[in-house]
Design an enzyme around this catalytic site. Structure first.
Site, PDB file in Angstrom:
ATOM      1  N   CYS A 339       9.759  46.010  51.109  1.00 41.23           N
ATOM      2  CA  CYS A 339       8.529  47.068  51.103  1.00 41.23           C
ATOM      3  C   CYS A 339       8.114  48.342  50.906  1.00 41.23           C
ATOM      4  O   CYS A 339       7.326  48.314  50.280  1.00 41.23           O
ATOM      5  CB  CYS A 339       7.353  46.429  52.152  1.00 41.23           C
ATOM      6  SG  CYS A 339       7.301  45.083  53.226  1.00 41.23           S
ATOM      7  N   ARG A 368      19.449  40.805  58.738  1.00 44.22           N
ATOM      8  CA  ARG A 368      19.060  40.951  59.376  1.00 44.22           C
ATOM      9  C   ARG A 368      20.361  40.466  60.336  1.00 44.22           C
ATOM     10  O   ARG A 368      20.620  39.383  60.258  1.00 44.22           O
ATOM     11  CB  ARG A 368      17.422  40.724  59.667  1.00 44.22           C
ATOM     12  CG  ARG A 368      16.819  41.188  58.724  1.00 44.22           C
ATOM     13  CD  ARG A 368      15.159  40.660  59.256  1.00 44.22           C
ATOM     14  NE  ARG A 368      14.519  41.034  57.945  1.00 44.22           N
ATOM     15  CZ  ARG A 368      13.564  40.187  57.499  1.00 44.22           C
ATOM     16  NH1 ARG A 368      13.219  38.883  57.845  1.00 44.22           N
ATOM     17  NH2 ARG A 368      12.650  40.978  56.178  1.00 44.22           N
ATOM     18  N   GLN A 386      15.577  37.450  49.433  1.00 47.88           N
ATOM     19  CA  GLN A 386      13.342  37.341  49.108  1.00 47.88           C
ATOM     20  C   GLN A 386      13.351  37.028  47.531  1.00 47.88           C
ATOM     21  O   GLN A 386      13.680  38.288  46.694  1.00 47.88           O
ATOM     22  CB  GLN A 386      12.931  38.323  49.980  1.00 47.88           C
ATOM     23  CG  GLN A 386      13.154  38.234  51.781  1.00 47.88           C
ATOM     24  CD  GLN A 386      12.387  39.625  52.192  1.00 47.88           C
ATOM     25  OE1 GLN A 386      12.196  39.775  51.471  1.00 47.88           O
ATOM     26  NE2 GLN A 386      11.553  38.460  53.425  1.00 47.88           N
ATOM     27  N   ASP A 388      10.558  38.007  46.822  1.00 52.15           N
ATOM     28  CA  ASP A 388       9.588  39.433  46.633  1.00 52.15           C
ATOM     29  C   ASP A 388       8.980  40.090  46.051  1.00 52.15           C
ATOM     30  O   ASP A 388       9.096  40.596  44.771  1.00 52.15           O
ATOM     31  CB  ASP A 388      10.364  40.344  47.760  1.00 52.15           C
ATOM     32  CG  ASP A 388       9.414  41.038  48.717  1.00 52.15           C
ATOM     33  OD1 ASP A 388       8.695  41.036  48.745  1.00 52.15           O
ATOM     34  OD2 ASP A 388      10.318  41.471  50.072  1.00 52.15           O
ATOM     35  N   HIS A 390       4.810  43.119  45.633  1.00 55.09           N
ATOM     36  CA  HIS A 390       3.939  43.553  45.856  1.00 55.09           C
ATOM     37  C   HIS A 390       2.946  43.864  45.388  1.00 55.09           C
ATOM     38  O   HIS A 390       2.891  44.468  44.336  1.00 55.09           O
ATOM     39  CB  HIS A 390       4.846  44.930  46.901  1.00 55.09           C
ATOM     40  CG  HIS A 390       6.214  44.955  48.242  1.00 55.09           C
ATOM     41  ND1 HIS A 390       7.048  44.082  48.097  1.00 55.09           N
ATOM     42  CD2 HIS A 390       5.726  44.423  49.054  1.00 55.09           C
ATOM     43  CE1 HIS A 390       7.767  44.433  48.669  1.00 55.09           C
ATOM     44  NE2 HIS A 390       6.675  44.184  50.138  1.00 55.09           N
ATOM     45  N   LYS A 474      -3.329  36.743  56.158  1.00 58.27           N
ATOM     46  CA  LYS A 474      -2.511  35.833  56.415  1.00 58.27           C
ATOM     47  C   LYS A 474      -2.774  34.711  55.828  1.00 58.27           C
ATOM     48  O   LYS A 474      -3.468  33.499  56.103  1.00 58.27           O
ATOM     49  CB  LYS A 474      -1.100  35.923  56.089  1.00 58.27           C
ATOM     50  CG  LYS A 474      -0.539  35.024  57.246  1.00 58.27           C
ATOM     51  CD  LYS A 474       0.759  35.473  58.150  1.00 58.27           C
ATOM     52  CE  LYS A 474       0.997  34.568  59.151  1.00 58.27           C
ATOM     53  NZ  LYS A 474       2.321  34.276  59.354  1.00 58.27           N
ATOM     54  N   HIS A 520       1.627  41.221  50.467  1.00 55.78           N
ATOM     55  CA  HIS A 520       3.319  41.149  49.920  1.00 55.78           C
ATOM     56  C   HIS A 520       3.933  39.212  50.071  1.00 55.78           C
ATOM     57  O   HIS A 520       1.973  38.796  50.717  1.00 55.78           O
ATOM     58  CB  HIS A 520       3.849  40.749  51.414  1.00 55.78           C
ATOM     59  CG  HIS A 520       3.954  42.869  52.408  1.00 55.78           C
ATOM     60  ND1 HIS A 520       4.489  43.323  52.611  1.00 55.78           N
ATOM     61  CD2 HIS A 520       2.837  43.209  52.766  1.00 55.78           C
ATOM     62  CE1 HIS A 520       4.104  44.308  53.497  1.00 55.78           C
ATOM     63  NE2 HIS A 520       3.130  43.959  53.299  1.00 55.78           N
TER      64      HIS A 520
HETATM   65 ZN   LIG Z   1       6.352  43.041  51.688  1.00 54.93          ZN
END
Ligand SMILES: [Zn+2]
Ligand SMILES: [Zn+2]
Length: 648
Positions: A339, A368, A386, A388, A390, A474, A520
């Site tokens: 992000c 992580r 991910q 991912d 945004h 969410k 997200h």
């Molecule tokens: Zn994010």
């Protein structure tokens, strides 16, 4: 006689004499319900089904179908197994025995005894004898002193330690048959409800999870109200073992791990990489149509970036430590989240409301640190990618954007054969409005937008109050795989926090600067975890559009290799992924290996096929489709693909 008002989950209020028990309330509704009620909660606290209710309040009755019903069932079963263990192994020390997601365990200090698989039948036999005795579970309060002396008498230092941590007046024992256990309550009416019980395995476990403490034996078990359900469960366990993604991934040569590279860092083998790329291309194509733009960002970023985003506070101390450079003042972090990088892309130029929404997508790899004991195949790793994206939009665009993301997520799931899923909408806890960042009006708007979107899209959802993150509501997708196991997949998360932390702005129609809202989202979650789910759901039999090789051509002898090459060529012209197995092995052996590799079609070619210009088609699993022309086979493949993979 005084009476109390009981509110039931449907909102109805009924009056009962003071001291009425949950099971009596059930009886007043129906005999059938009364027979099936195995647990209850009163004013949000788990009670016994025979607890007299002394005040007005709301009552929820649970049957085996409810999670709370199962919890009571398995909790009670752990008492029964504990009794059986104590009888079979005199002098052992019982510690704790909670219910878990599937069944229960009991941690036991077996002293000089030891327990292994071969002892399970005897334990099960005794436990079922106790069960058949239909012994009631009876709760009673005990003083701290009495509780301590009870376990001092047994020399059980574990229970003593537990009791020492409790308040006098808060301690209860549960009795059934000849057995007594320290317990907070929440039982089925009697042991007779347990109709089937299995000890599943034993494992080592440290007392209180601390490796400096003594190692105990954790006895895992499961129980059911019907024998048939146990049989089904054991079958499922067998299937799950066969479908373990670590096993299939190895057989199909999709991924591997190396201790030299490091634990929890998956290495994608050529076939796995090919598959993953196909997944990425599939999503990219749909994302492009949905108006996303691809971006690419580095794997590391300055520590300051994550301090600003708040990710350092969340992951910093407990994750990979900052990377230093020859320059003293510089510190970089492996990125735990994409992000902040996308935010900096958004910040790279000023925006007007007319430019929004901006949708940035990236297959971004994040790192992580997970404890080595927590690592598991592709589902728990230390580096993962991910899918991912945004979305930066105005508050007014949130509703539309949310609907679009739901459309995309549902499309992705259905293209991969997932039909069984539910979603959860997590909203604020209305009692604690101060816990949340952002204006209440924006929250109202966002929560309503999510609920409206879910309703409009006709997806199955439930609303969970108080489950929202402090920075926004969410929606989560929960998938049920082919074995009925639940997997948490992609989340669509509204975020008011990061736009504030990074002071994001756009110019509104009023010519003033406003703060955009962020969404997200990641339909797969991560490529690694999704691959694991896909492997366990399909058992490695991927949808035809995705699978690494769609067909393998098997010449019956060297003589037909030329013809095999010709077939390969024309398959390639039809955009079918195939290869020729030219190894000097029998066709039988090649077929067996292709079966293990889960290649959907085996195309055998020999004299007859060459003469007629055909291929003998055998499907994975053994179905014989006969000798057909290559063009006819290409048609078949195309039809099968278009039945699962629709265009977005
Ligand atoms: Zn994010
Ligand atoms: Zn209990």
């Amino acid at each position: 006689m005084a009476s109390i008002k009981i509110t039931l989950p449907d909102g109805s209020v009924k009056e009962f004499p003071k001291g009425t028990t949950p099971v009596e309330v059930a009886t007043s509704i129906s005999e059938g319900l009364a027979r099936n009620v195995i647990s209850a909660s009163f004013n949000d606290k788990i009670v016994e089904v025979v607890t007299p209710l002394e005040e007005n309040g709301s009552l929820v009755l649970y049957t085996w179908r409810d999670d709370n019903g199962k919890r009571a069932f398995w909790h009670s079963s752990s008492h029964v197994v504990a009794q059986a263990l104590e009888e079979l192994y005199p002098g052992i020390k019982l510690t704790i025995g909670p219910p878990i997601e599937n069944g229960f365990y009991y941690d036991v200090d077996f002293g000089e005894h030891s327990v292994s698989d071969k002892d399970f039948p005897a334990i099960e036999k005794r436990a079922m004898e106790i069960a058949r005795g239909k012994h009631e579970f009876k709760m009673r309060p005990v003083s701290k002193q009495d509780a301590l002396s009870f376990y001092q008498g047994q020399g059980n230092e574990y229970k003593i330690e537990l009791i020492e941590g409790l308040e006098d007046g808060d301690i209860t024992f549960c009795d059934h048959d000849t057995f007594t256990d320290l317990c907070r309550g929440g039982h089925i009416p009697n042991t007779g409800f347990i109709k089937a019980l299995k000890i599943l395995n034993v494992a080592g476990a440290y007392w209180r999870g601390d490796e400096n403490n003594k190692q105990l034996t954790r006895v895992y078990g499961i129980s059911f109200p019907k024998q048939k359900e146990l049989t089904e469960y054991l079958h499922l366990l067998e299937e799950a073992k066969k479908r373990d993604h670590r096993k299939i991934g190895k057989e199909m040569e999709l991924f591997t791990f190396s201790s030299m590279v490091g634990q929890g860092l998956p290495l994608w083998l050529p076939k796995g990489a090919d598959l993953r790329q196909r997944l990425e291309q599939f999503l990219n194509k749909a994302q492009k149509k949905a108006g996303y733009e691809m971006v690419i960002t580095p794997h590391i970023g300055q520590k300051e970036l994550y301090v600003t985003s708040g990710h350092y506070a969340k992951y910093g101390e407990d994750s990979f430590q900052p990377i230093n450079t020859p320059k003293d003042s510089e510190e970089f972090l492996l990125k735990p989240m994409n992000c902040p990088h996308h935010i900096e892309i958004f910040k790279s130029k000023p925006w007007s409301y007319r430019d929004l929404p901006k949708r940035y997508a990236e297959f971004g790899t994040v790192y992580r640190y997970e404890q080595s004991g927590e690592l598991h195949g592709l589902t728990r790793v230390r580096g993962f990618t991910q899918d991912d994206a945004h979305i930066f939009c105005t508050p007014d665009q949130l509703s539309e954007e949310f609907k679009n993301v739901i459309d995309l997520s549902v499309y992705v799931l259905s293209s991969l054969g997932f039909e069984d899923y539910v979603t959860q909408v997590s909203v604020r806890d209305p009692e604690n409005p101060e816990k949340y960042l952002g204006s209440p009006e924006n929250w109202d708007k966002a929560e309503q937008a999510i609920i409206d979107a879910a309703e409009e899209k006709g997806i199955n959802f439930k609303i969970e109050k108080g489950e929202a993150a402090f920075y926004g509501p969410k929606l989560d997708f929960m998938i049920k795989d082919a074995l009925g196991r639940k997997w948490q997949l992609g989340t669509i998360q509204v975020d008011y926090n990061l736009p504030e932390r990074f002071e994001l702005t756009y110019k509104g129609a009023d010519n003033e600067l406003h703060q955009p809202v962020m969404i997200h989202r990641a339909p797969f979650g991560s490529m690694e975890r999704f691959m694991a789910l896909l492997l366990e759901h399909t058992g490695g039999n991927f949808p035809l559009w995705l699978t690494p090789e769609q067909a393998v051509i098997l010449p019956v002898s060297e003589k037909y290799e030329k013809y095999a090459e010709k077939v390969l060529n024309s398959l390639e012209n039809h955009e079918i992924r195939a290869l020729v197995d030219k190894r000097n092995e029998t066709v039988g052996k090649k077929i067996r290996e292709a079966e293990v590799q889960k290649i959907p079609f085996m195309l055998v070619v020999g004299e007859k096929e060459e003469e007629k210009g055909t291929i003998a088609v055998r499907r994975h699993g053994g179905e014989d489709l006969g000798s057909i022309a290559v063009a006819a086979f290409a048609d078949l493949v195309e039809k099968e693909i278009s039945s699962t993979l629709k265009s977005f």
